[in-house]
Design an enzyme around this catalytic site. Structure first.
Site, short mmCIF file in Angstrom:
data_model
loop_
_atom_site.label_atom_id
_atom_site.label_comp_id
_atom_site.label_asym_id
_atom_site.label_seq_id
_atom_site.Cartn_x
_atom_site.Cartn_y
_atom_site.Cartn_z
N LYS A 189 0.84 -1.19 0.00
CA LYS A 189 0.00 0.00 0.00
C LYS A 189 0.88 1.25 0.00
O LYS A 189 1.95 1.27 0.60
CB LYS A 189 -0.89 -0.04 1.24
CG LYS A 189 -2.02 0.97 1.31
CD LYS A 189 -2.84 0.68 2.55
CE LYS A 189 -3.99 1.66 2.73
NZ LYS A 189 -4.77 1.36 3.95
N SER A 264 -9.52 1.37 2.90
CA SER A 264 -8.58 2.23 2.21
C SER A 264 -7.50 1.47 1.44
O SER A 264 -6.78 2.07 0.64
CB SER A 264 -7.91 3.17 3.21
OG SER A 264 -7.16 2.45 4.17
N SER A 265 -7.37 0.17 1.71
CA SER A 265 -6.38 -0.63 0.96
C SER A 265 -6.97 -1.11 -0.36
O SER A 265 -6.85 -2.27 -0.74
CB SER A 265 -5.92 -1.83 1.81
OG SER A 265 -5.46 -1.43 3.07
N ILE A 285 -7.40 0.11 10.29
CA ILE A 285 -7.75 0.67 11.59
C ILE A 285 -9.27 0.74 11.78
O ILE A 285 -9.74 1.21 12.81
CB ILE A 285 -7.14 2.08 11.79
CG1 ILE A 285 -7.66 3.05 10.74
CG2 ILE A 285 -5.64 2.02 11.78
CD1 ILE A 285 -7.28 4.50 11.02
N GLY A 286 -10.01 0.27 10.79
CA GLY A 286 -11.46 0.27 10.92
C GLY A 286 -12.13 -0.61 9.88
O GLY A 286 -13.34 -0.54 9.69
N GLY A 287 -11.34 -1.42 9.18
CA GLY A 287 -11.88 -2.28 8.13
C GLY A 287 -11.17 -2.12 6.81
O GLY A 287 -11.61 -2.64 5.79
N SER A 288 -10.04 -1.39 6.79
CA SER A 288 -9.40 -0.99 5.54
C SER A 288 -8.74 -2.12 4.76
O SER A 288 -8.39 -1.95 3.60
CB SER A 288 -8.37 0.11 5.80
OG SER A 288 -9.01 1.30 6.19
#
Length: 478
Positions: A189, A264-265, A285-288
């Site tokens: 990433k 985000s990934s 950090i939240g599902g990325s």
């Protein structure tokens, strides 16, 4: 007409106009001449004041205009610098892609018997096994995946840059044959530090500031024999579970170009989902990691915090032959899962029970811990989180649960919905709060029946969020 010294007068149509310096004439206050002179002075003052106010207005307008011009020029200069930065980043990416294409072409010409189709069908475990046994060469694997990455990027816009240093690393890779990932190409990433490469996080101001050294995780990968070979796209500032930024643009879904890859990934999800990388490094950090994995139909894992240490790598592989007791739920009570996701949970539950595992229905609670406004409140929140973690672990132990089976956000959204359907993150953020490891595995694909059932989706509350979630999932008719 001549008058006494220091004064002049003019006669025009019977009107006498005097211009008398005040300090040169001493006239008694009671005389008519004094009153006339005073009135003239008042009129003169008013005329001058009027002229001064007009002048002031003109000067003010001129100053405002000049200020506006300065601001305009400054904004134009800033805009030009921004465009120049983006253009340089684009040029670097284009140059890297072109150089990689040329290198692949040269390798293909000199190694025409390489079986790329077979290499691309191998799982990660099969790939590492054959590399370590020597039945596959790192060169064949590297150039196969480099070529596939170039093809996938043309369709999905998932890469931010080829890591040209990987070609040099390939030449010395045989010195690291004992590594767990010997010879495996790995995508990373864009927010991970790689020496001499930007780590912009999709933010323009961070461009043209290459990292001085490799980050810790990149060092770990290299130490284990992996070859980081490409950086992948992400949303601006990583503050979205879509995948778009003003530098590199929008990444699309490998299975449907009208859908997002998630984030985000998202660049990782798209590239791996498109077959361009056997393994990728993301952040969550939240599902990325889990959201792009769900959207793109691949496996994704958010490991336990601290799984990768600063100094060395610990495999920590869990192994067990005894049947597991698996908790499951179809809805967290806050956001109802989509029909296809609910069906997948039921199918997996049935398969696990057939394999000898037992399933118990559980309830997952998501406590919305709101923002805090003071240091004491912050400490109270930290204490509440710790209490919640211990309570949850206690509940799992009382229920004798080894694993929890639960829905994921999905399937892939239409564009521009990820930043709006924030309540759906309850399915992923919970495990970040708990610091539990959590993963995603592909189970099925969306069926026509799922799409039909989605048309009748109501959600738990039939409110704005439920309607928006449904709208983000429905196939758009074009």
């Amino acid at each position: 007409m001549a008058t006494e010294a220091g004064a002049t007068c003019d006669v025009t149509a019977g009107l006498v106009i005097w211009s008398v310096p005040v300090h040169e004439v001493d006239v008694p206050r009671s005389s008519p001449t004094n009153r006339t002179t005073t009135m003239e002075q008042v009129n003169l003052f008013l005329r001058r004041a009027e002229m001064d106010s007009r002048t002031a207005a003109l000067l003010t307008a001129a100053a405002c205009g000049a200020g506006a011009v300065v601001l305009l020029l400054r904004n134009m200069s800033r805009h030009r610098r921004t465009k120049d930065k983006i253009q340089r980043a684009s040029d670097r990416r284009t140059e890297g892609l072109q150089r990689a294409e040329q290198a692949v072409l040269r390798y293909r010409q000199s190694h025409p018997t390489t079986n790329s189709a077979l290499i691309l069908t191998l799982s990660l475990s099969e790939l590492t096994k054959q590399l370590q046994e020597g039945s596959l060469s790192p060169e064949d694997v590297f150039y196969t995946y480099m070529e596939k990455t170039l093809d996938v990027h043309k369709q999905l816009n998932c890469c931010t840059g080829i890591l040209l240093e990987s070609f040099d690393q390939l030449k010395t890779i045989d010195s690291n044959k004992k590594g767990l990932l010997y010879g495996v190409p790995v995508s990373i990433k864009e927010n991970f530090e790689y020496k001499n490469q930007d780590c912009s996080c999709g933010v323009i101001i961070n461009l043209d500031q290459p990292a001085n050294n490799d980050g810790v995780l990149v060092e770990v990968l290299k130490r284990q024999g992996a070859i980081p070979f490409v950086k992948t796209n992400l949303p601006q500032g990583l503050l979205n579970y879509d995948c778009s930024n003003p530098i590199y643009g929008q990444t699309v879904n490998p299975h449907n170009l009208q859908k997002t890859s998630g984030g985000s990934s998202g660049g990782e999800g798209a590239l791996i989902g498109g077959g361009g990388s056997p393994l990728g490094l993301g952040s969550d950090i939240g599902g990325s990691i889990r959201i792009p994995a769900s959207f793109c139909g691949i496996c994704g894992l958010k490991p336990t915090s601290g799984r990768l240490r600063m100094k060395m790598y610990f495999p920590q592989m869990y192994q067990s032959t005894k049947p597991l007791r698996i908790g499951y739920f179809e809805s967290d009570g806050y956001m109802q899962a989509s029909p296809s996701m609910t069906r997948a949970i039921r199918e997996v539950k049935a398969l696990l029970e057939q394999a000898g595992h037992t399933s118990t229905r559980g309830s997952a609670t998501f406590r919305a811990l709101c923002g805090v406004g003071s240091i004491p409140e912050l400490w109270k929140q930290h204490a509440a989180v710790e209490d919640y973690i211990h309570e949850t672990i206690g509940d799992w132990r009382r229920c004798n649960i080894d694993v929890l089976l639960c829905p994921m956000i999905g399937p892939a959204y239409n564009f521009l919905y990820c930043g709006r359907v924030t309540p759906a993150l309850s399915y992923t953020m919970l495990y970040n709060l708990l610091t539990f490891p959590a993963g995603v595995v592909p189970v099925s694909t969306v069926t026509a029946e799922d799409e039909e059932e989605l048309k009748h989706y109501k959600g738990n509350y039939q409110d704005y969020w439920d309607k928006l979630f449904k709208k983000g999932l429905l196939l758009e008719v074009r």
